[in-house]
Scaffold this motif. Structure first.
Motif, PDB file in Angstrom:
ATOM      1  N   SER A  95       9.528  63.760  38.248  1.00  0.00           N
ATOM      2  CA  SER A  95       8.931  64.787  37.387  1.00  0.00           C
ATOM      3  C   SER A  95       9.967  65.571  36.594  1.00  0.00           C
ATOM      4  N   ASN A  98       9.598  65.452  32.933  1.00  0.00           N
ATOM      5  CA  ASN A  98       8.502  66.159  32.253  1.00  0.00           C
ATOM      6  C   ASN A  98       9.025  67.202  31.278  1.00  0.00           C
ATOM      7  N   LYS A 120       3.313  62.123  31.409  1.00  0.00           N
ATOM      8  CA  LYS A 120       4.072  63.002  32.307  1.00  0.00           C
ATOM      9  C   LYS A 120       3.647  62.747  33.753  1.00  0.00           C
ATOM     10  N   HIS A 122       2.488  63.738  37.370  1.00  0.00           N
ATOM     11  CA  HIS A 122       1.822  64.815  38.090  1.00  0.00           C
ATOM     12  C   HIS A 122       1.533  64.368  39.508  1.00  0.00           C
ATOM     13  N   ARG A 238      14.210  72.639  39.492  1.00  0.00           N
ATOM     14  CA  ARG A 238      13.523  71.569  38.791  1.00  0.00           C
ATOM     15  C   ARG A 238      13.770  70.225  39.461  1.00  0.00           C
ATOM     16  N   MET A 243       7.310  71.006  39.427  1.00  0.00           N
ATOM     17  CA  MET A 243       5.943  71.093  38.938  1.00  0.00           C
ATOM     18  C   MET A 243       5.065  71.959  39.825  1.00  0.00           C
ATOM     19  N   ARG A 248       7.259  77.101  39.370  1.00  0.00           N
ATOM     20  CA  ARG A 248       7.079  76.830  37.959  1.00  0.00           C
ATOM     21  C   ARG A 248       7.916  77.769  37.075  1.00  0.00           C
ATOM     22  N   HIS A 253       9.118  76.835  33.057  1.00  0.00           N
ATOM     23  CA  HIS A 253       7.895  76.465  32.353  1.00  0.00           C
ATOM     24  C   HIS A 253       7.561  77.453  31.254  1.00  0.00           C
TER      25      HIS A 253
END
Lengths: 253, 347, 276, 114
Positions: A95, A98, A120, A122, A238, A243, A248, A253
């Motif tokens: 991820s 992303n 992406k 998830h 990260r 995610m 986040r 984000h």
């Protein structure tokens, strides 16, 4: 004795390391085969049946349209769906991309990106209801065993989500943050590993994902105090679970 | 009882005698990062330690402790007792830790007795060492738990330059040094101890008045400082609490534990286990159906502080002894003495 | 020395269905000596355990001085779920009784107001029966029982009997009535019954048990009516692991719910009850 | 003319995410061979850009759960080459030992599940 519970092990976007962890339960593996009906496990057997499963262990996140279809199909056929490992929970290491524009990363890797069909990454929780999460990259075999045992007992598994710090203290380690000024992720990361890394003097990298109710912003501030810059902090959060809703903000984000 | 004296270099004789009869645990590293572990010879022992990471409560209330084992056969249960009769010596404990053990003694007795704790306690011999080099985080003097010890020991050592002063505190202590040729301490030696005590007292920089701590808790249930500690940070330079539970796990008077059952794969044999728990964790107050009686971080940190102030259900038996471990171990730099002081000031 | 942590064993004599997910289990110690010695007070609880699964605190809802112990259990967690899978004649672990119970001796001669919500009637069941048996010792008895729906009410068989108790009033209320309404329930929260209440605060004691949010509102309303904090008692629920005041989980302020409670005087714990 | 077709829908050695089909003629000549990897791409090469050098080994070991050690040691070598670090013989031998034992494990494992 009652009918053996039917198990299916599935792999989506992941590395198969979590499935390997089942193989690594050397002491219990033969008992497990006796107690469970392994109905679907592509990695281990040829004839696979994914109908009417009692438990499905899903390894890997979702990054292609057909995986969305697949996970929905598995959900329909399963009573108890387990997100098996960090990838299935929140995408884990794959991820990280992303945060990079999709085209850009495709072009870096493949000479002809037109053949690539990828979105992406998830966790499976984005698309279907998840009954239990086995944290870890890969999850500790003890927790896998705990889950399987509770399936036999027909109870909810006792999956604690205390931070690594708790296990570190059980081991009697000195705190790497306070005594060595190292940016250890332990205080926000779920335990279950037995604090292997801090016991060997290495900082926790966070492979078990966020603990219950972590205070990520406070830890980010502590890292800043130790001397990390914002980029370092973003990179740290990260890595395995950027995610996750808990991290986040810190993951940028 | 009589006091004796032993040369520092002769400590080996003393230790060798103990090693012959008992398992001996003592500080194994100098400085702050020490831990109390098994001692095999005099070389393992480092009495110049300042503080251990984990408190010696682990010998009486281990992080993981099996309560009993059971067997299930056709709906019938069979319970198997766990007997642990190993006798052991804790060598070189500091006064704060001994005082904490005394508090736990009180806590685990009473109407309902905790057999596991009491059994271990019965099998233990405490050889305390007066603390002549208190660390920067210690405030044991304020909590009446140090730096010198006046009760609760079987044998008490005091470093008086080239020698150790040996004081006997119980029959147990008297018995284990029987047969050793020790010199009776002179008046001068005892005077030296007094001097050392005064010196050590002076080294303690953190001062607190314990008498108003419970009252402070009572009056400040809804104080803003709890929100600061839980979410905003900035209490005397601290970051917000991480809820990592480190403070309570290293605390020598924290006693909370969780109980759960484990079974093997056959589901026939299993055991009931207790594991050290921390009130800082979210799961601590969780009940079935997801209800949680201590959901907010500020409620949890407040509860812990109050418990250490002696204003929780454990009362005096779980209150602080001033060892300073929680201050040292807190990644957020939360300092219980500073919290108490700012509560006092903000009144 | 007795080890408090060892469970004794009890046999399930009978299972009565109360609601869709609540049963009353009639339990008896397998060891006759323990069964003979066993005595309890309304409001106390037992630690029931299914070995391999865990232990859970369950309040006693028996009629007084009965040789067996009734436990009214709702199927919510691992332990209760496992107890529900047991059949008549099966055995399970049981230790206790623990806790203090309702102050029945202290309130002799007083009017009694019982406010219960949902499963909260279970710990009060013994009180109601005690008052019925010793009717002359107590004043007016008023029971206000609320649940989510009439189907969710426990001890439904007793309602007709309780309606006929001498010198008493009995209110039933439900948040919503979806299907039939066999007991003439009102709709609304328990507090909506307060205006019609016969009990006057001057000579009355209020006993509360139910979800904490309900108790908090009820206690607040009673306060505004004029009840002194000292005259309100409530039975609390907390996470309990040991039942004997050692594991620490059930602390509320300066008390352990398991050892000093679960019945508390409102005055003692008022500052510690707050929103969930 | 195709005499025989060997078809494997999922190959366990690549975690069940690959397929192979071989058409063989009467004379034992391979006429048509299709090897399909339907494992979703994970773009390791792209997200490693911008990470710190000491994270690479940790991240690349997650390329494959069956052979993490191979990826880890390779990444180590790549980083060392880039930075001009010369490792001692002892370190090299230890890595070799680790790689060999990982290979033994992998082969044993593959032998077991087939």
């Amino acid at each position: 004795m009652a009918k053996k519970p039917k198990i299916g092990v599935f792999k989506l976007t992941g590395c198969a390391g979590c499935q390997m962890e089942i193989f690594r339960m050397e002491d219990e593996f033969l008992d497990l085969i006796k107690l469970f009906d392994i109905s679907y496990w592509k990695m281990a057997k040829r004839d696979n049946d994914d109908k009417d499963l009692d438990i499905a262990l899903i390894e890997g996140g979702i990054s292609t349209p057909w995986e969305i279809e697949e996970i929905k199909c598995i959900r329909k056929n399963t009573k108890f769906l387990v997100a098996f490992g960090d990838c299935a929970i929140g995408g884990c290491i794959p991820s990280i991309r992303n945060w990079i524009p999709q085209m850009e990363s495709e072009e870096i890797v493949y000479p002809d990106p037109s053949k690539i069909c990828s979105t992406k990454v998830h966790g499976i929780g984005e698309y279907v209801k998840v009954d239990a999460e086995l944290k870890g990259c890969p999850p500790h075999r003890k927790t896998i065993l705990e889950l399987l045992k509770s399936a036999l007992l027909k109870i909810r598994p006792r999956l604690r989500q205390h931070p690594v710090c708790v296990e570190c203290k059980f081991q009697g380690n000195a705190c790497l943050i306070t005594s060595n000024k190292l940016p250890c992720m332990g205080p926000v990361i779920s335990g279950g590993c037995g604090a292997i890394c801090p016991t060997l003097g290495r900082i926790c990298e966070g492979c078990f994902g966020p603990m219950s109710n972590p205070n990520a912003s406070a830890l980010a501030n502590i890292f800043r105090d130790i001397g990390l810059n914002d980029e370092d902090i973003k990179r740290k959060f990260r890595k395995y679970s950027g995610m996750s809703p808990e991290f986040r903000l810190e993951a940028g984000h | 009882m009589a006091s004796y004296i032993i040369d520092k270099k002769d400590l080996k004789i003393l230790l060798d005698k103990f090693l012959k009869e008992f398992k001996v645990y003592g500080p194994i590293k100098p400085g702050l990062d020490s831990s109390v572990d098994e001692i095999k010879s005099i070389d393992d022992l480092h009495l110049e330690y300042k503080s251990t990471i984990i408190s010696p409560k682990k010998f009486f209330l281990p992080p993981k402790d099996t309560l009993f084992e059971f067997k299930i056969q056709k709906g019938n249960y069979e319970i198997k007792e766990i007997v642990n009769d190993e006798k052991f010596i804790l060598f070189g404990l500091h006064p704060c830790d001994v005082n904490a053990i005394l508090k736990l003694d009180e806590f685990f007795s009473g109407k309902f007795k905790d057999k596991y704790y009491q059994n271990r306690r019965k099998n233990s011999i405490i050889i305390a060492l007066n603390c002549t080099q208190p660390g920067e985080n210690s405030f044991c003097k304020s909590m009446n738990a140090g730096p010198f010890l006046y009760k609760g020991y079987d044998i008490l050592l005091t470093d008086i330059d080239t020698k150790y002063l040996i004081e006997i505190g119980s029959d147990k202590g008297k018995k284990i040094i029987q047969g050793l040729k020790l010199n009776i301490a002179s008046k001068n030696d005892l005077l030296k101890k007094e001097k050392k005590c005064k010196l050590a007292n002076k080294k303690i920089k953190k001062i607190l008045d314990p008498n108003w701590l419970p009252k402070l808790a009572e009056e400040n249930l809804d104080h803003e400082i709890w929100i600061d500690l839980g979410e905003r940070g900035g209490v005397a330079g601290s970051f917000p609490c991480l809820s990592c539970g480190s403070c309570s796990l290293v605390c020598p008077t924290c006693y909370c534990y969780d109980i759960y059952d484990t079974v093997d794969l056959s589901l026939k044999n299993g055991s009931r286990v207790r594991e050290l728990d921390s009130c800082q964790l979210l799961e601590y107050g969780q009940v079935a159906l997801g209800g949680n009686f201590r959901k907010d971080r500020k409620d949890r940190i407040r509860h812990w502080m109050f418990c250490k102030f002696g204003a929780a259900a454990g009362s005096k038996n779980s209150s602080c002894v001033g060892c300073g471990r929680c201050i040292r171990v807190c990644p957020s730099k939360i300092d219980i003495t500073k919290v108490a002081k700012s509560l006092w000031r903000k009144k | 020395m007795m080890n408090e942590y060892y469970p004794n064993f009890a046999i399930i004599k009978e299972i009565k269905k109360e609601t869709i997910n609540t049963n009353t289990f009639v339990l008896k110690f397998t060891d006759q000596k323990i069964a003979d010695k066993f005595s309890w007070k309304p409001g106390q609880f037992m630690m029931l355990s299914v070995l391999g699964v865990g232990e859970s605190a369950i309040s006693i809802s028996s009629v007084e001085n009965d040789n067996s112990i009734n436990a009214t259990i709702r199927n919510v967690g691992n332990v209760t779920n496992s107890i529900f899978s047991l059949k008549k004649g099966d055995s399970l672990g049981m230790r206790g009784p623990y806790g203090t119970g309702w102050p029945l001796e202290k309130i002799i001669g007083k009017d009694i107001l019982i406010v219960a919500g949902g499963m909260g009637l279970a710990p009060l069941y013994g009180v109601i029966n005690h008052v019925i048996r010793n009717r002359t010792e107590y004043g007016h008895l008023e029971i206000i029982y609320g649940a989510r729906t009439p189907e969710n009410m426990v001890f439904k068989d007793e309602f007709s009997k309780w309606k006929r108790i001498k010198n008493s009033t009995f209110f039933l209320t439900a948040d919503e009535i979806t299907r039939e309404n066999p007991f003439e329930c009102r709709t609304g929260l328990v507090t909506s019954c307060f205006p019609m209440m016969k009990t006057h605060h001057r000579n009355a004691i209020a006993l509360l048990c139910g979800p904490e949010i309900m108790m908090r509102f009820a206690a607040k309303c009673l306060e505004t009516i004029g009840f002194a904090d000292k005259k309100i008692y409530l039975s609390l629920e907390r996470r309990m692991k040991c039942g004997i005041g050692k594991c620490g989980h059930c602390q509320i302020g300066l008390k352990y719910v398991c050892k000093d409670g679960p019945v508390f005087n409102y005055d003692d714990i008022k500052p510690f009850i707050r929103p969930l | 003319m195709t005499e025989k077709t060997i078809k494997v829908d999922y190959i366990a050695r690549v975690e069940g995410q690959g397929a192979i089909s071989i058409d063989i003629t009467k004379y034992g000549k391979v006429e048509n061979l299709q090897f399909k990897i339907f494992e979703p791409p994970r773009f390791f090469e792209s997200f490693l850009v911008g990470r710190k050098y000491d994270e690479v080994m940790e991240l690349t070991s997650r390329i494959c759960g069956i052979c993490p050690v191979a990826h880890q040691i390779t990444a180590l070598r790549a980083v060392e080459n880039a930075m001009g670090i010369v490792i001692s013989n002892q370190t090299r031998d230890l890595r070799k030992l680790m790689a060999i034992s990982a290979r033994i494990f992998r082969v044993m494992f593959s032998a077991c599940i087939f």
